[in-house]
Design an enzyme around this catalytic site. Structure first.
Site, short mmCIF file in Angstrom:
data_model
loop_
_atom_site.label_atom_id
_atom_site.label_comp_id
_atom_site.label_asym_id
_atom_site.label_seq_id
_atom_site.Cartn_x
_atom_site.Cartn_y
_atom_site.Cartn_z
N HIS A 281 22.22 -9.87 -29.51
CA HIS A 281 22.32 -8.47 -29.09
C HIS A 281 22.06 -7.52 -30.25
O HIS A 281 21.38 -6.50 -30.09
CB HIS A 281 23.70 -8.22 -28.49
CG HIS A 281 23.93 -6.80 -28.08
ND1 HIS A 281 25.11 -6.14 -28.32
CD2 HIS A 281 23.14 -5.92 -27.44
CE1 HIS A 281 25.03 -4.92 -27.85
NE2 HIS A 281 23.84 -4.75 -27.31
N GLU B 86 18.42 -7.25 -30.75
CA GLU B 86 17.79 -6.38 -29.75
C GLU B 86 17.75 -4.94 -30.24
O GLU B 86 16.74 -4.25 -30.12
CB GLU B 86 18.55 -6.47 -28.42
CG GLU B 86 18.05 -5.52 -27.36
CD GLU B 86 19.17 -5.00 -26.48
OE1 GLU B 86 19.16 -3.80 -26.17
OE2 GLU B 86 20.05 -5.79 -26.12
N HIS B 87 18.84 -4.48 -30.84
CA HIS B 87 18.88 -3.13 -31.39
C HIS B 87 17.92 -2.98 -32.56
O HIS B 87 17.24 -1.96 -32.70
CB HIS B 87 20.30 -2.80 -31.85
CG HIS B 87 21.23 -2.45 -30.73
ND1 HIS B 87 21.67 -1.17 -30.50
CD2 HIS B 87 21.79 -3.21 -29.77
CE1 HIS B 87 22.48 -1.15 -29.46
NE2 HIS B 87 22.56 -2.39 -28.99
N GLU C 170 29.36 0.41 -29.68
CA GLU C 170 29.13 0.04 -28.28
C GLU C 170 30.23 -0.89 -27.79
O GLU C 170 30.71 -0.75 -26.66
CB GLU C 170 27.77 -0.63 -28.14
CG GLU C 170 27.43 -1.04 -26.72
CD GLU C 170 26.08 -1.72 -26.62
OE1 GLU C 170 25.87 -2.44 -25.62
OE2 GLU C 170 25.25 -1.55 -27.52
#
Length: 464
Positions: free
Chosen positions: A62, A65-66, A144
């Protein structure tokens, strides 16, 4: 030019077609023409998700992904967003247990731009990846996590139930968001090694759907992606198989500052891509899929013991899927009252199965959801990638509904009887924290100590 073949419309596909191609470097390409509107969708799935991570480095898929939105060899900083949005398009990316995807929807005449952008970061992201972008996105992901997991009512549910349903050491034991400690521990070299291992053309599927010229589209794909080298260092994901049933009920009580008592449970169900999984989806739709379902009618409408009740399927291909039950109680109703009613409904369903009317309604509901996914160019591009990556055949996306419609009521009853049992579930009970409880435990009455995630949501969207 890469070689490919064209498929004809299959029964149950609604007339939709797709062509498949493969570049010399291993990149799989799926194209589907749709000239209804002058738009085109680009979707790129990489075969990497949280199940590929190792202990001590959870959340890396994840986090990466950023990082993919932080610039590449020829696109600096936030340029990917600026170029796509400046051309009238939209974009995003998500990470799940089983894949990471990136997608753009563009005016058809801007398709080449989207393909160039995706190729540039696949081929040259390491040229732009540095300590500054690493630290920046590490902080974004941690924030997040606070917003979606740590500081919202019932936020602990997804992590807790996942960890209970999949034992320690299982590749699905942790969620894609990862832990704060592991996010802090990730290094720039970890990220670089991750990219070299997984972000290769032979570990990806690219789909393009919409108002396209297939020949020109393939020429652009060959031009921009064809020179990117493949990589053969990827290890196979760890075995995710488990016994069909847990063998016992696992239970945890969570005392937090929540607005109402809640009962959540995860049942171990058949893997995605099987007929039994489709039967389970139909069973959960009859039982808890919307306001016409049995559990909603029983708890919310008849007994009025709950204000919300739902039962849905988290489909997983590399491990048992999860049947996800979520009930919020009404007023001062105690959880055992809710649980007794649910077990009564499940036992009755296991014995009798769905009525003809319930079966027809559930199949129509799943058919509508399938049509909704394939009805947009972006949704169809995503489905084509999904079936290509997880099941090896993008054509299955066009006929998925036919397999659901072929399931019989007896198959639905059988999977419910075999799997929707007390000895095959992890249960989470939420009790509201009282002022007395705060004083007794010595815990700070501070929302920073709460947690959240939307129950059953395994996708982590890129923060904007």
């Amino acid at each position: 030019m890469p070689m490919g073949h064209t498929t004809t419309a299959q029964a149950g596909s609604g007339g939709l077609t797709a062509t498949e191609h493969r570049l010399a470097n291993g990149l799989r390409v799926v194209l589907s023409e749709d000239h209804l509107t002058p738009v085109a969708a680009v979707c790129l799935w990489y075969d990497v998700g949280s199940r590929h991570e190792v202990a001590g480095r959870t959340g890396l898929a994840h986090l990466f992904e950023h990082l993919m939105f932080q610039g590449s060899g020829q696109v600096k900083g936030n340029g990917h967003f600026e170029l796509v949005q400046g051309a009238g398009g939209s974009l995003n990316g998500t990470t799940s247990f089983e894949r990471t995807n990136y997608f753009e929807t563009m005016p058809a005449h801007q398709l080449e731009l989207a393909l160039w952008l995706e190729a540039d970061r696949m081929g040259s992201l390491l040229a732009a990846l540095d300590d500054e972008s690493m630290e920046n996105q590490r902080d974004v992901v941690k924030n997040e996590r606070r917003q979606r997991y740590d500081n919202v009512p019932y936020g602990t549910a997804f992590e807790k139930l996942t960890a209970m349903a999949y034992p320690e050491g299982h590749p699905y034991h942790h969620t894609p968001i990862g832990s704060m400690a592991d996010l802090d521990a990730a290094t720039l070299e970890d990220a670089r090694a991750f990219f070299r291992t997984y972000y290769a053309p032979n570990n990806a599927v690219l789909s393009v759907v919409g108002d396209i010229d297939p020949e020109q589209t393939l020429a652009w794909i060959e031009k921009y992606f064809g020179s990117i080298p493949g990589h053969d260092g990827k290890a196979a994901p760890r075995d995710g198989s488990l016994p069909e049933v847990m063998g016992e009920e696992l239970r945890e009580v969570v005392v937090e500052e929540v607005p109402a008592r809640a009962l959540m449970a995860a049942y171990r169900l058949p893997e995605d891509g099987t007929r039994a999984s489709d039967a389970a989806d139909l069973a959960l739709t009859v039982l808890g899929g919307g306001e016409s379902s049995r559990i909603y009618n029983r708890l919310v409408r008849r007994d009025r013991t709950a204000v919300a009740a739902g039962f849905g399927l988290l489909r997983l291909a590399g491990a048992p899927s999860l049947g996800w039950l979520d009930v919020k109680t009404s007023g001062d109703v105690e959880v055992p009252v809710i649980e007794a009613a649910i077990d009564e409904e499940l036992a009755r369903f296991a014995e009798e199965g769905p009525t003809p009317e319930e079966m027809e309604r559930a199949q129509a509901q799943l058919e509508r959801e399938w049509l909704d996914r394939l009805g947009t160019v972006a949704g169809r591009a995503d489905e084509l990638c999904r079936y290509a990556v997880l099941f090896g055949d993008p054509q299955l996306a066009l006929t998925a509904v036919q397999r659901v419609l072929e399931v019989t009521p007896e198959e639905v009853r059988e999977v419910a009887a075999a799997r929707l049992r007390p000895d095959n579930r992890a249960v989470l009970v939420y009790e509201p924290k009282t002022p007395e409880a705060v004083e007794d435990t010595g815990l700070p009455d501070d929302p920073e100590h709460e947690a959240t995630v939307e129950a059953g949501n395994d996708d982590e969207e890129t923060a904007k």
